[in-house]
Design an enzyme around this catalytic site. Structure first.
Site, PDB file in Angstrom:
ATOM      1  N   GLY A  37      28.453  33.048  72.833  1.00 23.50           N
ATOM      2  CA  GLY A  37      29.904  33.012  72.725  1.00 23.50           C
ATOM      3  C   GLY A  37      30.458  33.747  71.507  1.00 23.50           C
ATOM      4  O   GLY A  37      31.558  33.474  71.052  1.00 23.50           O
ATOM      5  N   HIS A  92      28.790  44.301  56.310  1.00 21.52           N
ATOM      6  CA  HIS A  92      28.688  44.089  57.749  1.00 21.52           C
ATOM      7  C   HIS A  92      27.251  43.767  58.179  1.00 21.52           C
ATOM      8  O   HIS A  92      26.353  44.583  58.011  1.00 21.52           O
ATOM      9  CB  HIS A  92      29.179  45.321  58.510  1.00 21.52           C
ATOM     10  CG  HIS A  92      29.232  45.092  59.993  1.00 21.52           C
ATOM     11  ND1 HIS A  92      30.330  44.555  60.624  1.00 21.52           N
ATOM     12  CD2 HIS A  92      28.297  45.289  60.956  1.00 21.52           C
ATOM     13  CE1 HIS A  92      30.070  44.436  61.914  1.00 21.52           C
ATOM     14  NE2 HIS A  92      28.849  44.875  62.141  1.00 21.52           N
ATOM     15  N   ASN A 107      27.761  31.635  66.108  1.00 24.71           N
ATOM     16  CA  ASN A 107      27.488  32.070  67.474  1.00 24.71           C
ATOM     17  C   ASN A 107      26.776  33.421  67.457  1.00 24.71           C
ATOM     18  O   ASN A 107      27.034  34.254  66.580  1.00 24.71           O
ATOM     19  CB  ASN A 107      28.795  32.189  68.256  1.00 24.71           C
ATOM     20  CG  ASN A 107      29.477  30.839  68.414  1.00 24.71           C
ATOM     21  OD1 ASN A 107      28.821  29.811  68.553  1.00 24.71           O
ATOM     22  ND2 ASN A 107      30.805  30.827  68.376  1.00 24.71           N
ATOM     23  N   HIS A 132      29.512  35.381  60.967  1.00 19.22           N
ATOM     24  CA  HIS A 132      30.460  34.408  60.404  1.00 19.22           C
ATOM     25  C   HIS A 132      29.981  33.007  60.703  1.00 19.22           C
ATOM     26  O   HIS A 132      29.423  32.741  61.772  1.00 19.22           O
ATOM     27  CB  HIS A 132      31.882  34.621  60.929  1.00 19.22           C
ATOM     28  CG  HIS A 132      31.992  34.668  62.429  1.00 19.22           C
ATOM     29  ND1 HIS A 132      31.630  35.782  63.157  1.00 19.22           N
ATOM     30  CD2 HIS A 132      32.400  33.750  63.329  1.00 19.22           C
ATOM     31  CE1 HIS A 132      31.825  35.545  64.444  1.00 19.22           C
ATOM     32  NE2 HIS A 132      32.287  34.303  64.586  1.00 19.22           N
ATOM     33  N   CYS A 158      35.478  43.218  58.904  1.00 15.40           N
ATOM     34  CA  CYS A 158      35.409  44.221  57.829  1.00 15.40           C
ATOM     35  C   CYS A 158      36.820  44.574  57.376  1.00 15.40           C
ATOM     36  O   CYS A 158      37.072  44.726  56.173  1.00 15.40           O
ATOM     37  CB  CYS A 158      34.679  45.476  58.304  1.00 15.40           C
ATOM     38  SG  CYS A 158      32.873  45.308  58.294  1.00 15.40           S
ATOM     39  N   HIS A 214      30.556  40.377  63.665  1.00 14.48           N
ATOM     40  CA  HIS A 214      30.325  40.401  62.210  1.00 14.48           C
ATOM     41  C   HIS A 214      29.954  38.973  61.864  1.00 14.48           C
ATOM     42  O   HIS A 214      30.750  38.044  62.130  1.00 14.48           O
ATOM     43  CB  HIS A 214      31.604  40.865  61.501  1.00 14.48           C
ATOM     44  CG  HIS A 214      31.539  40.928  59.999  1.00 14.48           C
ATOM     45  ND1 HIS A 214      31.906  42.048  59.280  1.00 14.48           N
ATOM     46  CD2 HIS A 214      31.205  39.992  59.076  1.00 14.48           C
ATOM     47  CE1 HIS A 214      31.777  41.808  57.978  1.00 14.48           C
ATOM     48  NE2 HIS A 214      31.360  40.559  57.828  1.00 14.48           N
ATOM     49  N   HIS A 228      31.369  29.298  61.185  1.00 15.24           N
ATOM     50  CA  HIS A 228      32.551  28.446  61.370  1.00 15.24           C
ATOM     51  C   HIS A 228      32.318  27.159  60.581  1.00 15.24           C
ATOM     52  O   HIS A 228      31.253  26.540  60.699  1.00 15.24           O
ATOM     53  CB  HIS A 228      32.710  28.047  62.841  1.00 15.24           C
ATOM     54  CG  HIS A 228      32.948  29.179  63.789  1.00 15.24           C
ATOM     55  ND1 HIS A 228      34.195  29.430  64.335  1.00 15.24           N
ATOM     56  CD2 HIS A 228      32.124  30.111  64.310  1.00 15.24           C
ATOM     57  CE1 HIS A 228      34.119  30.464  65.156  1.00 15.24           C
ATOM     58  NE2 HIS A 228      32.865  30.897  65.158  1.00 15.24           N
TER      59      HIS A 228
HETATM   60  P1  5GP Z   1      33.184  33.763  67.531  1.00 20.18           P
HETATM   61  O1  5GP Z   1      33.722  33.425  68.888  1.00 20.18           O
HETATM   62  O2  5GP Z   1      32.841  35.234  67.420  1.00 20.18           O
HETATM   63  O3  5GP Z   1      32.112  32.860  67.019  1.00 20.18           O
HETATM   64  O4  5GP Z   1      34.394  33.482  66.543  1.00 20.18           O
HETATM   65  C1  5GP Z   1      35.385  34.420  66.234  1.00 20.18           C
HETATM   66  C2  5GP Z   1      36.529  33.632  65.651  1.00 20.18           C
HETATM   67  O5  5GP Z   1      37.359  34.552  64.969  1.00 20.18           O
HETATM   68  C3  5GP Z   1      37.394  32.918  66.694  1.00 20.18           C
HETATM   69  O6  5GP Z   1      37.394  31.525  66.421  1.00 20.18           O
HETATM   70  C4  5GP Z   1      38.771  33.556  66.516  1.00 20.18           C
HETATM   71  O7  5GP Z   1      39.809  32.619  66.629  1.00 20.18           O
HETATM   72  C5  5GP Z   1      38.693  34.153  65.127  1.00 20.18           C
HETATM   73  N1  5GP Z   1      39.478  35.357  64.935  1.00 20.18           N
HETATM   74  C6  5GP Z   1      39.504  36.457  65.746  1.00 20.18           C
HETATM   75  N2  5GP Z   1      40.305  37.408  65.217  1.00 20.18           N
HETATM   76  C7  5GP Z   1      40.786  36.896  64.049  1.00 20.18           C
HETATM   77  C8  5GP Z   1      41.679  37.418  63.050  1.00 20.18           C
HETATM   78  O8  5GP Z   1      42.185  38.542  63.118  1.00 20.18           O
HETATM   79  N3  5GP Z   1      41.949  36.593  61.999  1.00 20.18           N
HETATM   80  C9  5GP Z   1      41.409  35.341  61.876  1.00 20.18           C
HETATM   81  N4  5GP Z   1      41.750  34.623  60.802  1.00 20.18           N
HETATM   82  N5  5GP Z   1      40.557  34.828  62.804  1.00 20.18           N
HETATM   83  C10 5GP Z   1      40.263  35.598  63.871  1.00 20.18           C
HETATM   84 ZN    ZN Z   2      32.193  43.968  60.022  1.00 21.60          ZN
END
Ligand code: 5GP
Ligand code: ZN
Length: 112
Positions: free
Chosen positions: A91, A45, A85, A98, A6, A96, A100
């Protein structure tokens, strides 16, 4: 709300933006797991894809609609992988929604 994504959407935390429209934002992952690693997030969100419901389905759909546009902007003509995820076992570290987008290399077939 203390949510990193956010804050990125609101411009409070900088990001390397690759695509933006009214509903979503795509930016480079801070810790890339592939030569191309971008995160696509809704501007509002939603905790995870597990929270998809009748009220937010339009927003979720807008994010899915953006995926091919992001892939095109990243020149991923040869293909790519989309991962989202969910929760502890999935994992998920940022709560929020997202997606990948991983690419720029022939990815391994193993998913775990
Ligand atoms: P998750 O593990 O929740 O699926 O993925 C979170 C992703 O967010 C991770 O790959 C991590 O590297 C990325 N990430 C975490 N904090 C930040 C940030 O402040 N900026 C950016 N660009 N990526 C972030
Ligand atoms: Zn959020």
């Amino acid at each position: 709300m203390n949510c990193i994504f956010c804050k990125i959407v609101n411009g409070e935390i900088p990001c390397s933006k690759v695509y933006e429209d009214e509903y979503c934002l795509a930016f480079k992952d801070l810790n890339p797991a592939a030569p191309v690693h971008v995160l696509v997030v809704p501007k509002t969100h939603i905790e995870s894809v597990d929270r998809t419901d009748a009220e937010n389905i339009d927003t979720v759909a807008k994010v899915l609609l953006a995926l091919p546009k992001v892939a095109k902007a990243l020149s991923l003509e040869n293909g790519y992988r989309v991962i989202t995820n969910v929760g502890e076992d999935g994992g998920q570290t940022v709560k929020h929604l997202h997606f990948h987008i991983l690419g720029g290399i022939k990815l391994a077939e193993k998913l775990n």
